[in-house]
Motif scaffolding. Sequence first.
Motif, PDB file in Angstrom:
ATOM      1  N   THR A  20      -4.932  24.964 -10.497  1.00  0.00           N
ATOM      2  CA  THR A  20      -4.706  26.235 -11.181  1.00  0.00           C
ATOM      3  C   THR A  20      -4.006  27.176 -10.208  1.00  0.00           C
ATOM      4  O   THR A  20      -4.640  27.709  -9.289  1.00  0.00           O
ATOM      5  N   PRO A  21      -2.713  27.372 -10.398  1.00  0.00           N
ATOM      6  CA  PRO A  21      -1.975  28.240  -9.463  1.00  0.00           C
ATOM      7  C   PRO A  21      -2.452  29.692  -9.573  1.00  0.00           C
ATOM      8  O   PRO A  21      -2.807  30.168 -10.653  1.00  0.00           O
ATOM      9  N   THR A  22      -2.451  30.375  -8.425  1.00  0.00           N
ATOM     10  CA  THR A  22      -2.949  31.755  -8.390  1.00  0.00           C
ATOM     11  C   THR A  22      -1.846  32.788  -8.217  1.00  0.00           C
ATOM     12  O   THR A  22      -2.103  33.975  -8.375  1.00  0.00           O
ATOM     13  N   GLU A  23      -0.614  32.347  -7.888  1.00  0.00           N
ATOM     14  CA  GLU A  23       0.498  33.294  -7.706  1.00  0.00           C
ATOM     15  C   GLU A  23       1.767  32.743  -8.332  1.00  0.00           C
ATOM     16  O   GLU A  23       2.047  31.546  -8.243  1.00  0.00           O
ATOM     17  N   SER A  24       2.525  33.643  -8.946  1.00  0.00           N
ATOM     18  CA  SER A  24       3.783  33.221  -9.562  1.00  0.00           C
ATOM     19  C   SER A  24       4.868  33.062  -8.495  1.00  0.00           C
ATOM     20  O   SER A  24       4.734  33.532  -7.369  1.00  0.00           O
ATOM     21  N   GLY A  25       5.920  32.362  -8.862  1.00  0.00           N
ATOM     22  CA  GLY A  25       7.049  32.172  -7.953  1.00  0.00           C
ATOM     23  C   GLY A  25       7.668  30.797  -8.134  1.00  0.00           C
ATOM     24  O   GLY A  25       7.276  30.012  -8.999  1.00  0.00           O
ATOM     25  N   ASP A  30       0.861  -1.175   0.000  1.00  0.00           N
ATOM     26  CA  ASP A  30       0.000   0.000   0.000  1.00  0.00           C
ATOM     27  C   ASP A  30       0.903   1.232   0.000  1.00  0.00           C
ATOM     28  O   ASP A  30       1.906   1.277   0.722  1.00  0.00           O
ATOM     29  N   TYR A  31       0.550   2.240  -0.797  1.00  0.00           N
ATOM     30  CA  TYR A  31       1.345   3.454  -0.973  1.00  0.00           C
ATOM     31  C   TYR A  31       0.584   4.644  -0.386  1.00  0.00           C
ATOM     32  O   TYR A  31      -0.592   4.841  -0.692  1.00  0.00           O
ATOM     33  N   PHE A  32       1.273   5.428   0.437  1.00  0.00           N
ATOM     34  CA  PHE A  32       0.676   6.598   1.081  1.00  0.00           C
ATOM     35  C   PHE A  32       1.555   7.810   0.798  1.00  0.00           C
ATOM     36  O   PHE A  32       2.738   7.812   1.141  1.00  0.00           O
ATOM     37  N   PHE A  33       0.966   8.840   0.189  1.00  0.00           N
ATOM     38  CA  PHE A  33       1.704  10.049  -0.184  1.00  0.00           C
ATOM     39  C   PHE A  33       1.297  11.218   0.700  1.00  0.00           C
ATOM     40  O   PHE A  33       0.147  11.325   1.127  1.00  0.00           O
ATOM     41  N   GLU A  34       2.267  12.104   0.911  1.00  0.00           N
ATOM     42  CA  GLU A  34       2.035  13.363   1.602  1.00  0.00           C
ATOM     43  C   GLU A  34       2.779  14.430   0.812  1.00  0.00           C
ATOM     44  O   GLU A  34       3.960  14.252   0.493  1.00  0.00           O
ATOM     45  N   VAL A  35       2.113  15.526   0.474  1.00  0.00           N
ATOM     46  CA  VAL A  35       2.714  16.573  -0.351  1.00  0.00           C
ATOM     47  C   VAL A  35       2.581  17.906   0.371  1.00  0.00           C
ATOM     48  O   VAL A  35       1.518  18.226   0.908  1.00  0.00           O
ATOM     49  N   SER A  36       3.660  18.680   0.379  1.00  0.00           N
ATOM     50  CA  SER A  36       3.619  20.017   0.972  1.00  0.00           C
ATOM     51  C   SER A  36       4.375  20.986   0.070  1.00  0.00           C
ATOM     52  O   SER A  36       5.176  20.579  -0.762  1.00  0.00           O
ATOM     53  N   GLY A  37       4.105  22.275   0.259  1.00  0.00           N
ATOM     54  CA  GLY A  37       4.812  23.311  -0.487  1.00  0.00           C
ATOM     55  C   GLY A  37       4.161  23.714  -1.794  1.00  0.00           C
ATOM     56  O   GLY A  37       4.762  24.443  -2.583  1.00  0.00           O
ATOM     57  N   LEU A  38       2.941  23.245  -2.032  1.00  0.00           N
ATOM     58  CA  LEU A  38       2.262  23.602  -3.281  1.00  0.00           C
ATOM     59  C   LEU A  38       1.744  25.035  -3.225  1.00  0.00           C
ATOM     60  O   LEU A  38       1.337  25.517  -2.167  1.00  0.00           O
ATOM     61  N   PRO A  39       1.706  25.715  -4.379  1.00  0.00           N
ATOM     62  CA  PRO A  39       1.142  27.069  -4.394  1.00  0.00           C
ATOM     63  C   PRO A  39      -0.369  27.040  -4.213  1.00  0.00           C
ATOM     64  O   PRO A  39      -1.016  26.008  -4.426  1.00  0.00           O
ATOM     65  N   GLU A  40      -0.913  28.179  -3.821  1.00  0.00           N
ATOM     66  CA  GLU A  40      -2.376  28.313  -3.691  1.00  0.00           C
ATOM     67  C   GLU A  40      -3.040  27.902  -4.993  1.00  0.00           C
ATOM     68  O   GLU A  40      -2.550  28.205  -6.080  1.00  0.00           O
ATOM     69  N   GLY A  41      -4.166  27.198  -4.871  1.00  0.00           N
ATOM     70  CA  GLY A  41      -4.922  26.777  -6.037  1.00  0.00           C
ATOM     71  C   GLY A  41      -4.550  25.395  -6.542  1.00  0.00           C
ATOM     72  O   GLY A  41      -5.152  24.895  -7.478  1.00  0.00           O
ATOM     73  N   MET A  42      -3.534  24.791  -5.929  1.00  0.00           N
ATOM     74  CA  MET A  42      -3.096  23.474  -6.378  1.00  0.00           C
ATOM     75  C   MET A  42      -3.221  22.454  -5.261  1.00  0.00           C
ATOM     76  O   MET A  42      -3.170  22.791  -4.082  1.00  0.00           O
ATOM     77  N   GLY A  43      -3.387  21.203  -5.657  1.00  0.00           N
ATOM     78  CA  GLY A  43      -3.490  20.106  -4.713  1.00  0.00           C
ATOM     79  C   GLY A  43      -2.909  18.850  -5.345  1.00  0.00           C
ATOM     80  O   GLY A  43      -2.190  18.926  -6.347  1.00  0.00           O
ATOM     81  N   TYR A  44      -3.263  17.723  -4.772  1.00  0.00           N
ATOM     82  CA  TYR A  44      -2.765  16.470  -5.329  1.00  0.00           C
ATOM     83  C   TYR A  44      -3.797  15.371  -5.165  1.00  0.00           C
ATOM     84  O   TYR A  44      -4.679  15.444  -4.330  1.00  0.00           O
TER      85      TYR A  44
END
Length: 134
Positions: free
Chosen positions: A90-95, A64-78
Amino acid sequence: MRPLRILPILCCFTLLGCEDFFDCLIAREPSIANKEFPIATVGNYYEVSLNSEIKNEPRDNDYDYFFEVSGLPEGMGYSVDYRRLYIEGTPTESGFYRVNVRLDVDGPFRNGFENEDERLCNYSTSKTYILEVE
């Protein structure tokens, strides 16, 4: 003199907690794909996928595979589809964003592989990717 060079390597494997030197020599452990993320654009839908596996484990589908993601810009997920991770939105801020992905595996349970000799050297891994949003 050559035999003394292998002694520090043996000590490192022992101290790092691997049960058996030879099991860790051919590491059976989770792995997330190396990938350079394409550049995203503010206001436009974006998607990238990452494959994962357990290196040197022919039964990696039985875990079984379990993922955790952090550091994404606003408007994005996984989202996750078994061994594949999708970073989307859909990202809302550049960088520039440092996206940290952690993978933990558990098992295998489906076929009853609970033998001590079949344990992995590591059950988790992580990787950091750079996402540029223009």
